[in-house]
Design a protein around this motif. Structure first.
Motif: not given
Length: 639
Positions: A533, A580, A582-583, A634, A637-638
């Motif tokens: 991510r 784009k 990757y988070d 990350t 948050n996902a």
């Protein structure tokens, strides 16, 4: 006495002393021994900024760090396992970088009350217990050296100067380094001074014998050679590799190389090296100032040579007007910026990568310039060759952004086969390329032949203009800094023409992206269809610390991707698509976020900056912590 031999997979050694103690020579010789043994290695020389700081003071400390291993390594290391300190100042300046339990070897002879006071010590640290957490070995290196070389009749001061060779001999014994390369080097270096030669060789051998016979050092360490691809290798610094890359670019393009340069730290070694290669058609001109250096290089480019100028950030500031002239006249010019700490004189002997925005925008008007950055000392060769390819093919000045860490650091370099190097075709104009109205009328119904030379007719693929060598009959043309009329190249003040030419020059630089390969992304987790991510994206000399940090994060069980940019203007064509995927994207830099700024502006990606400007390479362990925190955040948050 039989001594224990202990196997290690890696070790980091730092030699430190007064700037007159020969630490750079000592470190360099240990590095050469290590390279000849076959270990992978990475080095970090660290010079005082002052030309000659007061002896025994902290500003005068010079150090050389070498990290070597039986496997692939990427950095000189964060914390030394062994510190060799020649005086109290060297100990104090470097103690904070050591891990508890590290070995400290000091020359006890120099720990006098006067030297302790100059270093800021109220008490002798060798005696007050402050070093109890370390493996302290206090050895009178000076007295033992003087005793070992007394037969040569040198003064005590001159004899004591060989103590760095005694220390080198001791460390060479401790880590099983071959001694023949250093003995041969000393015999050649001091061939014209037999007493000095013999004293240094004797001191070196005495240090080895001391390690072999003393009860002070009871363990010898072995680090086996590292597995490497088959080939011929040599140890090389970034400046030397860059010089060789420029010579290769000259050879592969068939163009004589002209270097116009003014000496400046840390780029001067490129001038020194290129001056040795006249047999390859290299001409070096040490100019009276930076402006004269770049002016001569651009003049050489106009005359059909590969024009090169080398400098650091302050010199780029002075050269900016002439670089703008090179943009306007559209001639090949390689501008090497070996970056250092700034602004102004800043930290002349320390590393930094804070000239990216200067390279990108540091000229008046719309004056886009391609930018290329090497990632390691050995990679400076390939980057110089690539800068030459772009400059010659697209008729443009090219910025090559090295830095002090790459310039002075070293690593093994696999010498390439000349047959594998790219051929660069300068494609000089040799005949008229435009049919005048007069020729059309005279030809009537027959095909007309070109009878005029237009210097700003464009190649349809590259948008490069013709390169006509002065003196070629019929190809005379106007040159200068005023705006050129499209095609014919005469001076033009027409608004529409200026708009067209500005856009055309910018489009030419963007067209370079067609010849840049797609960005390589290292993401092992993507093979299973569940990629990382977080992407860590770097440029220049951050490659090593980023790579080492990413390894640590992956070893801890986390997924993270890594990519590294060589081309900074233009970017690879697929960079936006990569970002784009990757988070989160982290960009570590030795500046306050210059690449981050460009990425945010162009791709509207809110990258996370990791920025330090300490005059030293990024520390892999600290960076690994920051990457770990971003990956975990990350992932959270996902959910």
């Amino acid at each position: 006495m039989t001594k224990q031999v202990k196997q290690l997979d890696r070790v980091i050694i730092r030699f430190a002393g007064d700037s007159g103690d020969g630490m750079q020579l000592t470190g360099d010789r240990f590095t050469q021994e290590t390279a000849s043994f076959g270990n992978d290695l990475s080095t970090l020389p660290n010079f005082p900024a002052e030309i000659r700081a007061p002896q025994g003071t902290l500003p005068g400390v010079s150090s050389f760090q070498v990290h070597f291993a039986d496997h692939d390594i990427l950095t000189p290391g964060d914390a030394p396992d062994v510190l060799v300190a020649m005086n109290p100042a060297a100990l104090k300046a470097n103690l904070g970088d050591l891990k508890k339990g590290a070995t400290i070897i000091v020359d006890s002879h120099d720990f006098t009350s006067r030297n302790l006071s100059k270093a800021g010590y109220a008490e002798n640290p060798l005696e007050n217990g402050t070093l109890d957490e370390y493996d302290l070995q206090a050895v009178d290196l000076t007295d033992m050296t003087v005793e070992a070389v007394k037969e040569f009749g040198l003064s005590r001061k001159d004899a004591g100067r060989a103590k760095n060779m005694f220390a080198l001999g001791l460390l060479s014994w401790m880590y099983g380094r071959p001694t023949e390369p250093t003995t041969t080097f000393l015999e050649r270096r001091f061939a014209k001074a037999p007493d000095i030669r013999d004293a240094n060789v004797t001191a070196f051998k005495a240090g080895w014998n001391f390690g072999e016979t003393t009860e002070t050092f009871v363990v010898q360490y072995e680090i086996k050679p590292a597995p490497m691809m088959a080939g011929t290798y040599r140890n090389i610094t970034g400046n030397l590799a860059l010089a060789y890359g420029l010579v290769a670019g000259s050879t592969q393009s068939g163009l004589p190389l002209f270097l116009g340069s003014y000496p400046i730290t840390p780029a001067s070694d490129i001038l020194h090296e290129l001056s040795k290669h006249k047999r390859f058609g290299v001409t070096t001109f040490q100019a009276e100032d930076e402006i004269a250096g770049v002016g001569a290089a651009l003049g050489a480019a106009f005359a059909g040579s590969l024009g090169v100028t080398t400098t650091s950030g302050p010199g780029i500031a002075l050269k900016s007007e002439t670089i703008g002239l090179a943009v306007m006249v559209e001639l090949p010019l390689v501008v090497v910026d070996v970056q250092r700490g700034g602004p102004s004189t800043g930290l002349p002997t320390k590393t930094e990568q804070a000239d990216l925005l200067q390279a990108m925008f540091g000229r008046n008007g719309e004056a886009p310039v391609p930018i290329v950055a090497p990632r390691s000392p050995a990679d400076c060769f390939d980057a110089a060759l690539e800068a030459t390819r772009i400059a010659v093919t697209y008729r443009t000045p090219v910025m090559l952004l090295s830095d002090g860490y790459l310039a002075n650091g070293s690593e093994p370099w696999k010498i390439p086969d000349v047959a594998d190097l790219p051929v660069i075709n300068p494609g000089f104009a040799t005949a008229p390329n435009h049919i005048s109205r007069k020729a059309e009328l005279a030809a009537g119904d027959e095909p007309a032949e070109a009878d005029e030379f237009w210097p700003y007719v464009r190649d349809t693929e590259t948008l490069a203009r013709p390169w006509a060598v002065p003196g070629t009959p019929g190809l005379e043309h106007r040159i200068g800094g005023l705006e050129k009329g499209d095609g014919h190249g005469n001076i033009s003040y027409e608004p529409a023409n200026h708009d067209l030419m500005v856009r055309t020059r910018a489009a030419k630089v963007e067209r370079i992206a067609d010849s840049i390969p797609p960005l390589e992304v290292d993401d092992p987790s993507a093979a299973g269809g569940n990629g990382a991510r977080v992407l860590v994206l770097g440029w220049g000399s951050t490659y090593g610390p980023i790579g080492a940090a990413v390894r640590q994060v992956r070893d801890a069980g986390l997924s993270v991707a890594q990519a590294h940019l060589r081309h900074l203007n233009p970017f690879p064509k697929d960079l936006g698509d990569v970002l784009k995927r990757y988070d989160a994207v982290m960009v570590p830099e030795m500046n306050l976020g210059q690449l981050s700024l460009l990425l945010r502006a162009k791709y509207l990606v809110d990258v996370v900056g990791y920025n330090h400007v300490r005059g030293l390479p990024l520390r892999a362990a600290e960076l690994a912590e920051a990457i770990t925190q971003l990956v975990e955040t990350t992932q959270e948050n996902a959910r």
